[in-house]
Scaffold this motif. Structure first.
Motif, PDB file in Angstrom:
ATOM      1  N   LYS A 125      43.639  69.203  14.996  1.00 15.07           N
ATOM      2  CA  LYS A 125      43.206  69.814  13.734  1.00 15.07           C
ATOM      3  C   LYS A 125      41.726  69.574  13.457  1.00 15.07           C
ATOM      4  O   LYS A 125      41.098  70.366  12.774  1.00 15.07           O
ATOM      5  N   THR A 126      41.154  68.477  13.965  1.00 12.23           N
ATOM      6  CA  THR A 126      39.723  68.222  13.759  1.00 12.23           C
ATOM      7  C   THR A 126      38.887  68.858  14.854  1.00 12.23           C
ATOM      8  O   THR A 126      37.688  68.592  14.946  1.00 12.23           O
ATOM      9  N   ARG A 127      39.509  69.700  15.676  1.00 12.25           N
ATOM     10  CA  ARG A 127      38.841  70.541  16.675  1.00 12.25           C
ATOM     11  C   ARG A 127      38.051  69.718  17.704  1.00 12.25           C
ATOM     12  O   ARG A 127      36.935  70.059  18.049  1.00 12.25           O
TER      13      ARG A 127
END
Length: 53
Positions: A27-29
């Motif tokens: 999700k934090t790429r």
């Protein structure tokens, strides 16, 4: 057999933590451009010093 009463919940908790951290990193790429980083490391086009103005 009583030890299994401790080991099974501990292993499930550790597996859940590992899954949660993996989802967090997705999700934090953090996995956006792994190929670009690999090519950048092998490339000779890098600067050892800052550019002179």
């Amino acid at each position: 057999m009583n030890i299994l009463a401790y080991l099974i919940p501990i292993s499930l908790i550790l597996g859940g933590l590992g899954l949660a951290f993996f989802v967090f990193t997705v999700k934090t790429r953090q996995y956006d451009d792994p190929e670009g980083d690999a090519q950048r490391i092998l490339s000779g086009k890098y600067d050892d010093r800052p550019k002179q103005d």
